[in-house]
Design an enzyme around this catalytic site. Structure first.
Site, PDB file in Angstrom:
ATOM      1  N   HIS A  81      61.808  99.124  52.328  1.00  0.00           N
ATOM      2  CA  HIS A  81      61.860  99.760  51.024  1.00  0.00           C
ATOM      3  C   HIS A  81      62.563 100.381  50.155  1.00  0.00           C
ATOM      4  CE1 HIS A  81      59.575  99.243  47.633  1.00  0.00           C
ATOM      5  NE2 HIS A  81      58.689 100.448  47.612  1.00  0.00           N
ATOM      6  N   SER A 108      59.968 102.321  43.464  1.00  0.00           N
ATOM      7  CA  SER A 108      59.134 101.782  42.992  1.00  0.00           C
ATOM      8  C   SER A 108      58.400 101.342  42.200  1.00  0.00           C
ATOM      9  CB  SER A 108      57.862 101.517  44.216  1.00  0.00           C
ATOM     10  OG  SER A 108      56.994 100.356  44.636  1.00  0.00           O
ATOM     11  N   ASP A 142      64.493  94.054  50.403  1.00  0.00           N
ATOM     12  CA  ASP A 142      62.933  94.603  49.670  1.00  0.00           C
ATOM     13  C   ASP A 142      62.091  94.069  50.169  1.00  0.00           C
ATOM     14  OD1 ASP A 142      61.687  96.205  48.554  1.00  0.00           O
ATOM     15  OD2 ASP A 142      62.613  97.895  47.983  1.00  0.00           O
TER      16      ASP A 142
END
Length: 576
Positions: A545, A262, A517
């Site tokens: 995610h 991320s 996601d």
């Protein structure tokens, strides 16, 4: 195998890191009301790429006399529970490394390599911005990584500058804001009597509602400036990437082997741009595209969460069976609409809370629960049913990123358990006016880094102009995303601009993108892989995610790349 997690920041974040020991989840910032995903920070040239400048680190930064003392460090490892700990010193300002001002960053290592097979150190970043890498090691990430990687690498992570155990550390808490948990959306102390009057609308339409939203954002920004002062301008991702290179040298590594989830993909991208020939292998999972501006990022995330919640409504019955709060998708949509309408008028009761559960918290809980559907949809379903019956307690816990069942003492410090405390325990930032930095300061780091990295308008009109398009595209997820960006209008911004990656000489980078996601939409992974020279895209056909840790297929390909630099063929896709 490992599972992604996000640990709690301010009200949200774009974080994810793997471990099945912690499932406290937090929403992507643009949806819940903080700021947008962070990007690398460097100006762009006329072609939209990052130009070379005198501020960029040279090809061999260790040769700079003023940086030699930092690059010449060797980490002093000592036992720290089941792993080892050390501290790394880096300059606060890389343009003036000799001014005596530094960050001291805690580093943790799980020594998992097998004699005769060791390839080096694998450095991990759990995301955020604001997530603590040391905690990732403490939570046992090494035990959840594949054997081939464990046998060949020491697993290393660190708290980035300003985060967690960093000295100094960021905070947005002063004596005047310490009671934040009891405050209503307008910043005033909440009481049961004024809770209904204090409900902030999901879409501020009137001049009065917009003034309240702006006042609240400015109050948050003011608290951050008062508590953290000059540190706010010293925590950008480009500088954190320079710290990562100092860590590489201190580990004795000629080239970096790295996995970032991320926001960790922003950190990795910045490193690759500044130090392309220092990369051995790099996995960027849940990609952030640095070519997008704040509004594009926010809208992409908000739309992603709207679609994910719709997917929940469509597949809930199959996923959680009798726990599903409706027998058809239409019933679930109607339940959500009822909750949003009801909590938009008056918060639902929540145990041990004067304020209760408002509509923004409902959006928060829904969005947070889209990160790892396989682990979260059961709890979400039960919480929605309870809220529909008038009790908002369980849904409020999900909105706050709290675990449904926590292990008492799981968050105890090392001293409480009889183990040595980790290095770099938080202290107040010099010149910040407070020594009361919380152990988990992800909230402050999330705000400061995102606002520093991503240029935001100073004029509130730009945010009001974005509201209608955001509502049309993503409903409440879009409007709360827009108002969440307001805090950055009053905080220090860096010199960065949206730009395409410029990393000439970097070896093939592996980008992992998950089709469903919501926090880092799949299109960003496609774009980022194309921007890297020789970039490789590994796709996961699943909701949720990030991908590494949620699919055996993804795990095998990522780990073959980390160990043997095995390339991933174009078009490669995995199932969850």
């Amino acid at each position: 195998m490992i599972l992604p997690w996000t640990d709690h920041p301010w009200e949200s974040s774009v974080i994810t890191a793997p471990t099945r020991r912690r499932q406290a989840l937090v929403l992507a910032l643009a949806v819940l009301g903080a700021t947008s995903l962070a990007a690398c920070t460097a100006g762009t040239g006329p072609d939209g790429k990052r130009p070379r400048s005198s501020a960029a680190a040279p090809a061999d930064p260790a040769s700079r006399p003023d940086l030699r003392r930092f690059y010449g460090q060797r980490l002093d490892w000592r036992p720290c529970g089941d792993h080892r700990c050390a501290s790394l010193t880096v300059p606060r300002d890389y343009s003036r490394p000799g001014d005596g001002k530094t960050f001291v960053l805690p580093v943790a290592k799980a020594v998992t390599s097998v004699a005769g097979k060791r390839l080096g150190a694998l450095v991990l970043n759990p995301g955020g911005p604001g997530e603590r890498g040391v905690r990732l090691i403490e939570d046992g990430i090494a035990e959840d990584i594949g054997r081939d990687v464990r046998e060949r690498f020491d697993i290393v992570s660190f708290d980035p500058r300003g985060v967690g155990g960093s000295k100094p550390a960021l905070t947005c808490t002063t004596a005047d804001t310490a009671a934040g948990s009891t405050r209503a959306p307008n910043g005033e102390d909440a009481t049961a009597e004024d809770a209904a009057e204090g409900v902030a609308p999901l879409h501020p339409r009137t001049a009065s509602e917009r003034a309240d939203a702006l006042t609240s954002a400015r109050a948050t920004a003011s608290a951050c400036r008062a508590a953290s002062g000059p540190l706010l301008a010293q925590v950008g991702t480009d500088d954190a990437a320079r710290d990562l290179d100092v860590l590489r040298a201190a580990l004795g590594e000629r080239r970096l082997t790295y996995v970032g989830w991320s926001y960790g993909t922003s950190l990795g991208t910045s490193y690759a741009e500044q130090f392309p020939r220092r990369v051995r292998a790099m996995v960027l999972d849940g990609a952030v595209d640095p070519s997008l501006d704040w509004r594009q990022r926010m809208l992409g995330q908000a739309t992603g969460f709207r679609k994910a919640v719709e997917e929940y409504a469509e597949t809930c019955a199959d996923a959680v069976g009798d726990a599903c709060p409706g027998s058809t998708p239409e019933e679930i949509r109607a339940l959500v609409d009822r909750l949003l309408e009801r909590t938009g008028r008056e918060p639902l009761p929540v145990d041990d809370s004067a304020y209760g559960l408002d509509a923004a918290a409902v959006v928060s809980a829904l969005s947070l629960s889209m990160y790892t559907p396989e682990a979260q949809w059961q709890d979400l379903s039960e919480a929605l049913a309870a809220a529909d019956g008038g009790d908002g307690t369980r849904l409020a816990a999900l909105a706050a990123g709290e675990e449904e069942t926590e292990d008492p003492g799981a968050e105890d410090s090392g001293e409480a358990s009889g183990e040595p405390a980790e290095p770099g325990a938080s202290e107040g930032p010099a010149g910040s006016g407070t020594d009361d930095v919380p152990e988990d300061n992800a909230e402050a780091a999330l705000i400061a880094v995102n606002c520093r990295d991503v240029p935001h308008p100073r004029d509130a009109r730009a945010y009001w102009d974005a509201l209608a398009p955001a509502e049309k595209a993503a409903g409440a997820y879009g409007t709360t995303g827009v108002t969440g960006e307001l805090v950055c209008a009053d905080l220090p911004a860096g010199p960065g601009r949206p730009h395409r990656v410029s990393a000439e000489g970097v070896p093939p980078v592996l980008v992992v993108g998950t089709a469903g996601d919501p926090a880092t939409p799949y299109g960003e992974a496609v774009s980022l892989a194309r921007q890297f020279p020789g970039g490789m895209l590994l796709s996961l056909d699943a909701p949720g995610h990030t991908g590494y840790g949620r699919s055996d297929c993804v795990d095998r390909k990522v780990e073959a790349y980390l160990v043997s630099l095995t390339k991933v063929r174009p078009g490669t896709s995995c199932k969850a």
